[in-house]
Motif scaffolding. Structure first.
Motif, PDB file in Angstrom:
ATOM      1  N   ALA A  30       8.189  20.823  20.533  1.00 26.68           N
ATOM      2  CA  ALA A  30       9.408  21.391  21.139  1.00 26.68           C
ATOM      3  C   ALA A  30      10.409  20.336  21.603  1.00 26.68           C
ATOM      4  CB  ALA A  30       9.025  22.283  22.325  1.00 26.68           C
ATOM      5  N   ASN A  31       9.922  19.186  22.045  1.00 26.32           N
ATOM      6  CA  ASN A  31      10.808  18.161  22.592  1.00 26.32           C
ATOM      7  C   ASN A  31      11.148  17.056  21.581  1.00 26.32           C
ATOM      8  OD1 ASN A  31      11.560  18.404  25.585  1.00 26.32           O
ATOM      9  ND2 ASN A  31       9.421  19.067  25.568  1.00 26.32           N
ATOM     10  N   ALA A  32      10.694  17.181  20.358  1.00 30.04           N
ATOM     11  CA  ALA A  32      10.892  16.102  19.387  1.00 30.04           C
ATOM     12  C   ALA A  32      12.337  16.070  18.887  1.00 30.04           C
ATOM     13  CB  ALA A  32       9.938  16.281  18.219  1.00 30.04           C
ATOM     14  N   PRO A  33      12.858  14.862  18.649  1.00 34.41           N
ATOM     15  CA  PRO A  33      14.235  14.745  18.147  1.00 34.41           C
ATOM     16  C   PRO A  33      14.411  15.365  16.754  1.00 34.41           C
ATOM     17  CG  PRO A  33      13.386  12.581  18.855  1.00 34.41           C
ATOM     18  CD  PRO A  33      12.245  13.547  18.903  1.00 34.41           C
ATOM     19  N   ALA A  34      13.365  15.319  15.916  1.00 31.53           N
ATOM     20  CA  ALA A  34      13.481  15.897  14.572  1.00 31.53           C
ATOM     21  C   ALA A  34      12.127  16.456  14.141  1.00 31.53           C
ATOM     22  CB  ALA A  34      13.938  14.821  13.577  1.00 31.53           C
TER      23      ALA A  34
ATOM     24  N   PHE B  65       6.361  16.412  13.078  1.00 31.92           N
ATOM     25  CA  PHE B  65       7.368  15.447  13.515  1.00 31.92           C
ATOM     26  C   PHE B  65       7.997  14.818  12.277  1.00 31.92           C
ATOM     27  CE2 PHE B  65       4.122  15.137  16.992  1.00 31.92           C
ATOM     28  CZ  PHE B  65       4.903  15.695  17.988  1.00 31.92           C
ATOM     29  N   LEU B  66       9.307  14.634  12.330  1.00 30.79           N
ATOM     30  CA  LEU B  66      10.015  14.068  11.181  1.00 30.79           C
ATOM     31  C   LEU B  66      10.426  12.631  11.501  1.00 30.79           C
ATOM     32  CD1 LEU B  66      10.586  15.722   8.649  1.00 30.79           C
ATOM     33  CD2 LEU B  66      12.923  16.064   9.461  1.00 30.79           C
ATOM     34  N   VAL B  67      10.056  11.680  10.614  1.00 30.43           N
ATOM     35  CA  VAL B  67      10.440  10.283  10.818  1.00 30.43           C
ATOM     36  C   VAL B  67      11.066   9.724   9.536  1.00 30.43           C
ATOM     37  CG1 VAL B  67       8.657   9.849  12.548  1.00 30.43           C
ATOM     38  CG2 VAL B  67       8.153   9.416  10.138  1.00 30.43           C
ATOM     39  N   PRO B  68      11.776   8.590   9.645  1.00 31.37           N
ATOM     40  CA  PRO B  68      12.299   7.987   8.421  1.00 31.37           C
ATOM     41  C   PRO B  68      11.154   7.630   7.455  1.00 31.37           C
ATOM     42  CG  PRO B  68      13.198   6.884  10.365  1.00 31.37           C
ATOM     43  CD  PRO B  68      12.147   7.828  10.845  1.00 31.37           C
TER      44      PRO B  68
ATOM     45  N   PHE C 186      14.117  15.637  28.026  1.00 32.38           N
ATOM     46  CA  PHE C 186      12.714  16.074  28.010  1.00 32.38           C
ATOM     47  C   PHE C 186      12.450  17.145  29.060  1.00 32.38           C
ATOM     48  CE2 PHE C 186       8.146  15.331  29.274  1.00 32.38           C
ATOM     49  CZ  PHE C 186       7.595  15.872  28.117  1.00 32.38           C
TER      50      PHE C 186
ATOM     51  N   ARG D 112       6.384  21.262  28.510  1.00 28.73           N
ATOM     52  CA  ARG D 112       5.860  22.620  28.356  1.00 28.73           C
ATOM     53  C   ARG D 112       4.632  22.833  29.234  1.00 28.73           C
ATOM     54  NH1 ARG D 112       7.895  25.839  24.160  1.00 28.73           N
ATOM     55  NH2 ARG D 112       9.941  25.030  23.663  1.00 28.73           N
TER      56      ARG D 112
ATOM     57  N   VAL E 189       9.833   9.498  18.431  1.00 23.94           N
ATOM     58  CA  VAL E 189       9.243  10.428  17.469  1.00 23.94           C
ATOM     59  C   VAL E 189       8.911  11.779  18.119  1.00 23.94           C
ATOM     60  CG1 VAL E 189       7.273  10.865  15.933  1.00 23.94           C
ATOM     61  CG2 VAL E 189       8.315   8.586  16.016  1.00 23.94           C
ATOM     62  N   ARG E 190       8.222  11.732  19.270  1.00 21.91           N
ATOM     63  CA  ARG E 190       7.680  12.983  19.827  1.00 21.91           C
ATOM     64  C   ARG E 190       8.555  13.642  20.895  1.00 21.91           C
ATOM     65  NH1 ARG E 190       2.372  10.093  21.009  1.00 21.91           N
ATOM     66  NH2 ARG E 190       3.872   8.406  20.816  1.00 21.91           N
ATOM     67  N   TYR E 191       9.327  12.812  21.592  1.00 19.50           N
ATOM     68  CA  TYR E 191      10.196  13.391  22.635  1.00 19.50           C
ATOM     69  C   TYR E 191      11.308  12.412  22.967  1.00 19.50           C
ATOM     70  CZ  TYR E 191       5.850  11.356  24.457  1.00 19.50           C
ATOM     71  OH  TYR E 191       4.709  10.634  24.609  1.00 19.50           O
ATOM     72  N   GLY E 192      12.324  12.919  23.586  1.00 24.50           N
ATOM     73  CA  GLY E 192      13.379  12.073  24.128  1.00 24.50           C
ATOM     74  C   GLY E 192      14.338  11.525  23.101  1.00 24.50           C
TER      75      GLY E 192
ATOM     76  N   ARG F 109      16.313   9.323  20.309  1.00 23.58           N
ATOM     77  CA  ARG F 109      16.080   8.624  19.043  1.00 23.58           C
ATOM     78  C   ARG F 109      17.381   7.963  18.605  1.00 23.58           C
ATOM     79  NH1 ARG F 109      13.669  11.039  13.408  1.00 23.58           N
ATOM     80  NH2 ARG F 109      11.804  11.083  14.703  1.00 23.58           N
TER      81      ARG F 109
ATOM     82  N   ILE G 134      11.607   2.844   9.715  1.00 24.45           N
ATOM     83  CA  ILE G 134      10.971   3.399  10.931  1.00 24.45           C
ATOM     84  C   ILE G 134      10.848   2.340  12.027  1.00 24.45           C
ATOM     85  CG2 ILE G 134       8.547   3.073  10.191  1.00 24.45           C
ATOM     86  CD1 ILE G 134       8.083   5.924  11.476  1.00 24.45           C
TER      87      ILE G 134
END
Lengths: 95, 493
Positions: free
Chosen positions: A78-82, A88-91, B99, B102, B332-335, B337, B343
């Motif tokens: 829910a908090n992931a940028p992409a 999770f989406l990364v380059p 952020f 949950r 990657v997971r929060y906050g 980018r 990468i």
């Protein structure tokens, strides 16, 4: 011990923090001030002293090896940028 | 009606149960105070008006039914380090941009289960790294205290600067805080409030953003000793989700208040008499000694020979653990980018933009001291010194000392953007010289206001106890509080 600018850049790379030439110069001075301050620990006789691993003597708590949680994929991303479809989406990592 | 925000938690608790006012009225009084003061003090980074009113409404229903919890209807501020479900949780950092967890931290969940009301999230030094609340991404907090006849803005201390300022400035009845090297006790001393860092393992660390895991411990900041005891009772718990949470029952801390200290052995460590320590601090310490003596305590001189090595050891152990804990902020997971060509560049750009200067400095030191070839020279040496620091305390307690009395800080609050402190990071670190030993040894420590300096700014004393003997700290701190009186800033904001 003290660090030079090259070492600072190498450490920044290890820490995955982009630094400019100016940043690296400034950090070199700051890091050396801190390393100079902690140098005094070498005066302490630690012969036969065990390094601390836990402030309170305690046996590590263990829990039953069972699933106690789950089905929260939407919460986790829910908090992931992409994200895409719960991932999770990364380059691109591999060419 | 009197100003409801001036009541202590204990007073408000009684008046709520006696139906003198409602939880909604009390909460509204605090929300109005925050809305009026926050532009000047910057203590809150997020105010949860709607949530606060909804929680107060629930409390009113419970109070009516006679089902009130220990903190029913008491409005609290929460340090931005605690995960609060669906609410701003960023450790006052840019890297946690947006952020909203949950899940709820164990400490805050305990408070809500006891009926407390959340007013919002409190400002702090970024990732709890700082002693002035100036490293926050949201800007510095202003201390409600000013020197006599001066308009100069002072820091509230840090890292729990928002917590201390909000409690001192009547913007919450009490606040949660955390302490890794002095982050509860130093700001409490700077704002004339009471702050206790309990024994490591007393409050669960689950859901609290990690800085240095072997040192971090949550505790309350409150207006007086009794309120601190009330809050700690609710915050503490045994938690299966934190393997370092200690499996011991939680005593009724409030019951310790008022117990006589006759015959108690109070240790005075000579190593806390530092070179260049202001005379006022020494005088305050002597006053504290006299008060405890008058109350029947026995004063004994003790030696804690490794005291001076606690701060340098801390500046290896804490950054080392921080460099590891903060590796998770990678875009990657929060906050936040920040994109890059690949990468690794994405990681590097994100962390460069997301972390402030002090946080980067500590990650760099930590990465260096843990890097190949340096681990033994720095980290292992520091952990051995830590064993010796803890042994100093154990020796004193084995010799029969019940509690140790020291100054809380080497000075009163200093100015925002102090030039000396900004020019030299080590100078800022020296703020924690009297508090950091306690974290290194995992012991409980309380800061209690004991007087004002010549310019009218509050100064505090610290009491250090045996592991899990917080009761003795409340009992003894209350004696100091009774002798010293309570201190409140003149309202200017």
């Amino acid at each position: 011990m003290s660090v030079d600018v090259q070492t600072v850049k190498r450490v920044a790379r290890l820490a995955r923090i982009a630094v400019s030439e100016d940043d690296a110069q400034r950090m070199t001075g700051e890091l050396n001030a801190i390393l100079g301050f902690v140098e005094q620990l070498n005066e302490v006789n630690v012969l036969g002293v065990e390094p601390m691993t836990s402030v309170t003597p305690m046996a590590m708590k263990k829990r039953q090896d069972v699933v106690t949680d789950g089905n929260k994929a939407a919460d986790i991303v829910a908090n992931a940028p992409a994200t895409e479809e719960g991932f999770f989406l990364v380059p691109k990592v591999v060419e | 009606m009197t100003d409801l925000t001036r009541l202590t938690i204990a007073e408000a608790r009684t008046k709520l149960r006696d139906k003198e006012f409602t939880a909604t009225e009390l909460t509204d009084a605090y929300l109005a105070a925050i809305d009026a003061a926050n532009p000047s003090l910057n203590a809150y980074v997020a105010v949860t008006h709607d949530k606060a009113r909804a929680m107060a409404k629930t409390s009113d229903a419970k109070l009516t039914k006679g089902e009130a919890g220990a903190l029913e209807g008491i409005p609290l501020g929460i340090k931005d380090l605690f995960a609060t479900e669906g609410v701003h949780t960023q450790a006052a950092s840019h890297i946690l941009d947006g952020f909203k967890p949950r899940y709820e931290s164990t400490v805050t969940a305990n408070l809500w289960a006891d009926g407390a009301v959340m007013l919002g999230k409190l400002n702090m030094d970024e990732f709890a790294m700082g002693s002035s609340n100036e490293t926050s991404y949201y800007g510095p907090v202003v201390n409600p205290w000013r020197a006599n006849g001066s308009n100069k803005q002072l820091v509230p201390g840090g890292s729990s600067g928002g917590s201390a300022a909000a409690v001192s400035g009547f913007l919450c009845a009490g606040a949660t805080a955390t302490d890794t090297g002095g982050s509860i006790r130093q700001p409490a001393a700077f704002t004339g409030t009471v702050g206790i860092k309990p024994t490591y393992g007393r409050c669960s660390r689950w859901g609290t953003v990690a800085f240095a895991s072997s040192l971090d411990q949550a505790g309350p900041i409150a207006r007086d000793v009794r309120d601190a005891a009330i809050l700690l009772k609710s915050m503490a718990s045994v938690d299966a989700k934190d393997t370092t949470s200690v499996d011991r029952p939680i005593p009724d801390y409030e019951a310790a208040i008022g117990r006589p200290i006759k015959g108690m052995k109070v240790g005075i460590p000579k190593e806390y008499r530092m070179d260049g320590m202001p005379e006022e601090i020494e005088a305050l310490w002597q006053k504290g000694i006299a008060w405890l003596k008058e109350a029947g305590a026995e004063i004994v001189d003790i030696s804690l020979p490794h005291t001076k090595y606690a701060l340098p050891a801390y500046y290896i152990v804490a950054p080392a653990e921080a460099s590891s804990n903060l590796a998770r902020y990678d875009g990657v997971r929060y906050g936040l980018r920040v994109p890059g060509k690949d990468i690794v560049e994405m990681y590097e750009n994100t962390r460069a933009a997301g972390f402030g200067r002090e946080v980067k400095r500590r990650i760099m030191i930590g990465t260096y001291v843990l890097s190949a070839g340096y681990y033994d020279a720095y980290y292992l040496q520091a952990q051995k010194v830590r064993t010796l620091i803890k042994k100093d305390f154990e020796d004193a307690f084995h010799a029969g000392v019940d509690v140790i009395l020291t100054p809380a800080t080497p000075s009163a609050a200093f100015g925002i953007a102090d030039q000396d402190m900004n020019a030299d990071p080590v100078k800022m670190y020296l703020n924690d010289i009297f508090t950091v030993t306690v974290n290194m040894a995992g012991l409980p420590g309380i800061a209690v206001p004991a007087g004002l300096d010549a310019s009218g700014l509050p100064l505090g004393l610290q009491l250090i106890g045996r592991p899990f003997d917080e009761e003795t700290l409340f009992q003894t701190a209350h004696v100091i509080e009774q002798a010293a009186g309570r201190f409140q800033p003149q309202k200017w904001w």
